[in-house]
Design a protein around this motif. Structure first.
Motif, PDB file in Angstrom:
ATOM      1  N   LEU A 382       0.792  -1.080  -0.054  1.00  0.00           N
ATOM      2  CA  LEU A 382      -0.045   0.059   0.001  1.00  0.00           C
ATOM      3  C   LEU A 382       0.814   1.386  -0.199  1.00  0.00           C
ATOM      4  CD1 LEU A 382      -2.735  -1.231   2.657  1.00  0.00           C
ATOM      5  CD2 LEU A 382      -3.026  -0.713   0.290  1.00  0.00           C
ATOM      6  N   GLU A 383       2.062   1.033   0.535  1.00  0.00           N
ATOM      7  CA  GLU A 383       2.923   2.161   0.520  1.00  0.00           C
ATOM      8  C   GLU A 383       3.659   2.486  -0.880  1.00  0.00           C
ATOM      9  OE1 GLU A 383       5.789   1.400   3.600  1.00  0.00           O
ATOM     10  OE2 GLU A 383       4.250   1.326   5.343  1.00  0.00           O
ATOM     11  N   THR A 384       3.807   1.532  -1.593  1.00  0.00           N
ATOM     12  CA  THR A 384       4.407   1.365  -2.926  1.00  0.00           C
ATOM     13  C   THR A 384       3.538   1.713  -4.025  1.00  0.00           C
ATOM     14  OG1 THR A 384       4.666  -0.775  -3.051  1.00  0.00           O
ATOM     15  CG2 THR A 384       6.435   0.579  -1.891  1.00  0.00           C
ATOM     16  N   GLU A 385       2.370   1.288  -4.007  1.00  0.00           N
ATOM     17  CA  GLU A 385       1.575   1.245  -5.019  1.00  0.00           C
ATOM     18  C   GLU A 385       0.635   2.409  -5.379  1.00  0.00           C
ATOM     19  OE1 GLU A 385       2.333  -2.397  -6.430  1.00  0.00           O
ATOM     20  OE2 GLU A 385       1.004  -1.038  -7.238  1.00  0.00           O
ATOM     21  N   GLY A 386       0.724   3.488  -4.358  1.00  0.00           N
ATOM     22  CA  GLY A 386       0.270   4.771  -4.672  1.00  0.00           C
ATOM     23  C   GLY A 386      -1.395   4.825  -4.599  1.00  0.00           C
ATOM     24  N   TYR A 387      -2.084   4.030  -3.650  1.00  0.00           N
ATOM     25  CA  TYR A 387      -3.426   4.217  -3.735  1.00  0.00           C
ATOM     26  C   TYR A 387      -3.970   5.372  -3.535  1.00  0.00           C
ATOM     27  CZ  TYR A 387      -3.247  -1.396  -3.819  1.00  0.00           C
ATOM     28  OH  TYR A 387      -2.997  -2.544  -4.068  1.00  0.00           O
ATOM     29  N   ILE A 418     -18.468  -6.538   1.006  1.00  0.00           N
ATOM     30  CA  ILE A 418     -17.160  -6.335   1.164  1.00  0.00           C
ATOM     31  C   ILE A 418     -16.190  -7.339   1.094  1.00  0.00           C
ATOM     32  CG2 ILE A 418     -15.573  -4.724   2.373  1.00  0.00           C
ATOM     33  CD1 ILE A 418     -18.071  -3.318   3.641  1.00  0.00           C
ATOM     34  N   GLN A 419     -15.263  -7.383   0.246  1.00  0.00           N
ATOM     35  CA  GLN A 419     -14.255  -8.356   0.064  1.00  0.00           C
ATOM     36  C   GLN A 419     -13.377  -8.489   1.413  1.00  0.00           C
ATOM     37  OE1 GLN A 419     -11.623  -8.721  -3.090  1.00  0.00           O
ATOM     38  NE2 GLN A 419     -11.536 -10.695  -3.469  1.00  0.00           N
ATOM     39  N   GLY A 420     -13.420  -9.813   1.911  1.00  0.00           N
ATOM     40  CA  GLY A 420     -12.374  -9.766   3.126  1.00  0.00           C
ATOM     41  C   GLY A 420     -10.988 -10.220   2.938  1.00  0.00           C
ATOM     42  N   ASP A 477      -8.811  -4.517  -1.417  1.00  0.00           N
ATOM     43  CA  ASP A 477      -7.683  -3.169  -1.342  1.00  0.00           C
ATOM     44  C   ASP A 477      -8.311  -1.900  -0.899  1.00  0.00           C
ATOM     45  OD1 ASP A 477      -8.663  -3.600  -3.808  1.00  0.00           O
ATOM     46  OD2 ASP A 477      -7.620  -1.989  -4.521  1.00  0.00           O
ATOM     47  N   SER A 478      -9.489  -1.890  -1.089  1.00  0.00           N
ATOM     48  CA  SER A 478     -10.138  -0.779  -0.780  1.00  0.00           C
ATOM     49  C   SER A 478     -10.097  -0.585   0.788  1.00  0.00           C
ATOM     50  CB  SER A 478     -11.517  -0.385  -1.405  1.00  0.00           C
ATOM     51  OG  SER A 478     -11.336  -0.188  -2.595  1.00  0.00           O
TER      52      SER A 478
END
Length: 775
Positions: A382-387, A418-420, A477-478
């Protein structure tokens, strides 16, 4: 008198409502679905100020100007635009159904002149163009109903009722006998051809030259001749076919009127070019082909099926088809959005359920993005993908919660909810419960954030709640992005890897992050007011309570802690008496569909348990006394208090005087004391260490759905979880059963998922419809 009173209010700003239940009016009843109104000034006087909020409203029925008194819980507020649109539907039952579905009503509110639509006329659907939005009736009602004036196109041309003129008044201009004035429920606003002008080229397709699936055709768009492949010809009776443009890198289907279609075989008969050179007819070169992803049979894909709409499925066949130089694929879709069961032009290429299959170009397919991030969804990514910079999946604005048939259509099924991922079920279940079908905490989404960037609030609103309500699905991922942001804000590194309790998450995001006003204000024995967001029930185990309901547990807990509610909460979140994920104080807890908090309110009028008159004293020592009634809170009028405490067994009791607001005495006199009730809208349950959710999505007793964010799994270590939403009407069946049957019911023999509600409840969520109107 009535008309004069209404006229006096016409200069005021009016508030509009729709009746959800029938209301008695003399010897007749006012049907559910009727619209009514009252002035904002009158409304505010009833529910605000120093007086106790009123239980009823005096409203005027729009259609007959009748003045009626209604309970605040049987009306739902409407905007003026919504009310005017609904008023155009003459049947109240049909009108109420349209209100509960919400989706079509919201589209109608945003519809504009110049928009292309489909309209229902003479039991068929025809393409049309909106020319007029407004009223055409010669009546002088308080709120004129709003209709849509449309011009029928294609096969519908000439099948209308006018040319835009009604009773000598021209509301718009169109071709002779091609105009209609319709209510919004006869119009389909989405999923139709784009608003570009489509000019029909001669010669046209006709019944003698029918258009078939797989035919190569041409059509004009903005004076440019384009070509495409007919994907579905099943709508010819309605005057159009669905075409896949040859020059499109996506699979955005266009709905083209039949009279705008030029068939390839017609061109050949006229000396035109054969099918292999058909693309030379286009004005301009074709677009460069989009890069083909590494996709094969059994790959999970997504397709831009229609404008603004994705379809998901699995490739079942890959190869070449006649009339197309591109590599084609046969896809089995997750939903009935297709047009075949695997057959193309009479030949079977694969098998799937009816309306689940579709043939498209391979280059139109993309890998299913719902799972791409899930396979790599670790905190470090999450830190590298620029979400935080990715705006492509955000849905801005306000999307209303789902209700009734719309909730079922959008939410039910696999890959819904919501996907777990990575111990996220506590957050998945809590978010689904609070926001899928309820607006009880929508204030969290729109209240100005105390943080300058407001990124956490935007993520919650635009990446989770809005997609859930609009598409019925939120990718893992959200939620992981939200967890990552909470981890940074709370400086708790385990937020993205470990399971938390729902109340820990709710307290963090409401109190520390969004600084929301506390949901509950409690007071004990004249002490300082305590504020909190969730309430934990604390009581002593009692053998006589084999299967208590929530009402009994809450009253026991308030009595045990000597607590009172300072005010009626808009949302009341209650944790059950269980400690940790294993120990449960009671094997079963019965849901209370309504929570009566009248006797739990501080300085509020209450009713004598003996005679029903206004109470003047409360006796906590009488709580467990079963002579008069079952165990519970007991208060008496002055006379009954004296008589009850003459008994020698109650000689040591110490009744305390109740404070009754003087405003109530002046306003109510000796009328019956109003009851303050909250309605149950969701329940969180936990079995072993996994949280799931039950949500009430409609007015009917059986309108319950069950959500599990990790109901199934595809693949092993590198796979992904499959969230699932299922309907569970069996819950209502058990709720209607006699208490003795529920107590003796073997949990293992309970049908469906009912056992998880009755035996594993962890958190109950209640709301006040009245308080939600202004709080």
């Amino acid at each position: 008198m009535m008309a004069a009173g209404l006229a006096a209010e016409m200069d005021d700003f009016l508030m509009y409502f729709i009746l959800m239940e029938k209301v008695p009016l003399g010897s007749r009843t006012v049907e559910p679905g009727k619209l009514c109104c009252m002035s904002e000034e009158s409304y505010l006087q009833r529910i605000t100020g120093d007086q106790i909020p009123a239980q009823s409203l005096n409203v005027t029925v729009l259609e007959d100007n009748a003045l009626i008194e209604v309970d605040v819980n049987v009306v739902q507020p409407l905007s003026k635009r919504q009310a005017a649109l609904l008023l155009a539907i003459p049947n109240p039952t049909e009108r109420l159904g349209c209100f509960l579905e919400r989706g079509l009503l919201e589209q109608a509110v945003q519809a504009e002149v110049g928009q292309r639509v489909l309209v229902e006329h003479e039991q068929k659907f025809y393409p049309a163009l909106i020319h007029y939005v407004g009223n055409f009736l010669d009546n002088s009602t308080l709120l004129p109903p709003v209709y849509f004036g449309v011009e029928l196109e294609g096969e519908g041309e000439g099948r209308g009722q006018n040319n835009g003129t009604h009773k000598g008044v021209a509301f718009f201009k169109c071709k002779k006998n091609s105009g209609l004035l319709l209510p919004f429920n006869k119009v389909i606003f989405s999923g139709v051809a784009p608003s570009e002008s489509v000019a029909p080229p001669p010669p046209q397709a006709s019944p003698l030259n029918p258009v078939n699936q797989g035919d190569t055709v041409a059509f004009f768009v903005e004076d440019k001749l384009k070509q495409g492949l007919v994907i579905s010809s099943s709508h010819q009776a309605d005057g159009y076919v669905e075409v896949l443009p040859e020059d499109s890198a996506s699979s955005d289907l266009l709905k083209i009127p039949l009279d705008a279609i030029l068939k390839e075989d017609i061109i050949s008969e006229d000396g035109g070019t054969p099918s292999r050179d058909f693309k030379s007819l286009s004005n301009g070169a074709l677009k460069e082909e989009a890069p083909v992803h590494h996709l094969e049979v059994d790959s999970l894909v997504q397709i831009q099926y229609k404008e603004g709409e994705l379809a998901y499925g699995t490739i079942r066949w890959l190869g070449n088809l006649a009339y197309s130089e591109d590599t084609m694929v046969g896809v089995e879709l997750e939903e009935e959005k297709g047009c075949t069961d695997g057959v193309w032009q009479g030949h079977r290429y694969f098998s799937c359920p009816p309306k689940r299959g579709i043939f498209v170009k391979l280059k139109a397919c993309q890998p299913d993005t719902r799972f791409l991030s899930s396979r790599e969804c670790q905190p470090k990514s999450l830190e590298t993908e620029g979400y935080s910079k990715d705006e492509s999946r955000r849905i801005s604005g306000k999307v209303p919660p789902l209700q009734g048939a719309a909730a079922v259509d959008i939410l039910e099924g696999d890959m819904k909810g919501i996907q777990g991922h990575c111990n996220s079920c506590y957050m998945d279940a809590a978010l689904f419960s609070l926001f899928s079908c309820s607006s009880a905490l929508d204030c969290l989404l729109f209240k100005p954030s105390p943080h300058p960037d407001g990124e956490i609030q935007r993520t919650l609103r635009e990446e989770i709640v809005n997609p859930l309500r609009k598409h019925g699905f939120v990718s893992a991922d959200s939620v992981m992005m939200l967890r990552h942001q909470l981890m940074q804000e709370s400086q708790c590194p385990s937020f993205t890897t470990s399971e938390k309790d729902p109340e820990e998450f709710l307290n963090l995001i409401m109190q520390r992050i969004l600084r929301a006003d506390p949901l509950l204000r409690l007071q004990s024995d004249g002490q300082r007011v305590q504020e909190c967001y969730c309430y934990q029930i604390f009581i002593e185990k009692q053998q006589e309570m084999a299967a208590p309901n929530v009402q009994q547990l809450l009253e026991q807990s308030f009595h045990h802690s000597n607590l009172k509610l300072v005010e009626v909460p808009s949302c009341f979140i209650i944790q059950m008496p269980r400690f940790g994920k294993e120990y449960k104080m009671f094997s079963k807890i019965l849901p209370s569909l309504e929570l009566d908090i009248t006797d739990l309110l501080l300085d509020s009028p209450r009713e004598c348990v003996v005679c029903g008159q206004l109470a003047a004293f409360e006796c906590s020592d009488c709580f467990k006394d079963i002579i008069l009634s079952s165990p519970g809170l007991k208060q008496y009028c002055t006379l009954c208090c004296q008589q009850v405490h003459r008994h020698h067994s109650r000689g040591g009791h110490k009744p305390l005087p109740l404070k009754v607001p003087s405003s109530f005495l002046k306003a109510q006199g000796v009328k019956k004391v109003p009851r303050e009730k909250l309605e149950l809208f969701a329940v969180l349950s936990i079995e072993t260490s996994h949280y799931v959710s039950f949500v009430k999505y409609g007015l009917e007793k059986g309108s319950w759905m069950f959500f599990d964010s990790m109901a199934d799994r595809c693949g092993s270590e590198n796979g992904y979880n499959i969230p699932r939403v299922t309907l569970c009407p069996e819950v209502a069946t058990y709720l209607a059963s006699p208490l003795t049957d529920l107590i003796s019911q073997n949990p293992r023999e309970m049908k469906g998922v009912a056992k998880r509600l009755f035996c594993d409840a962890y958190m109950y969520m209640y709301r006040s419809q009245k308080m939600a109107l202004y709080k």
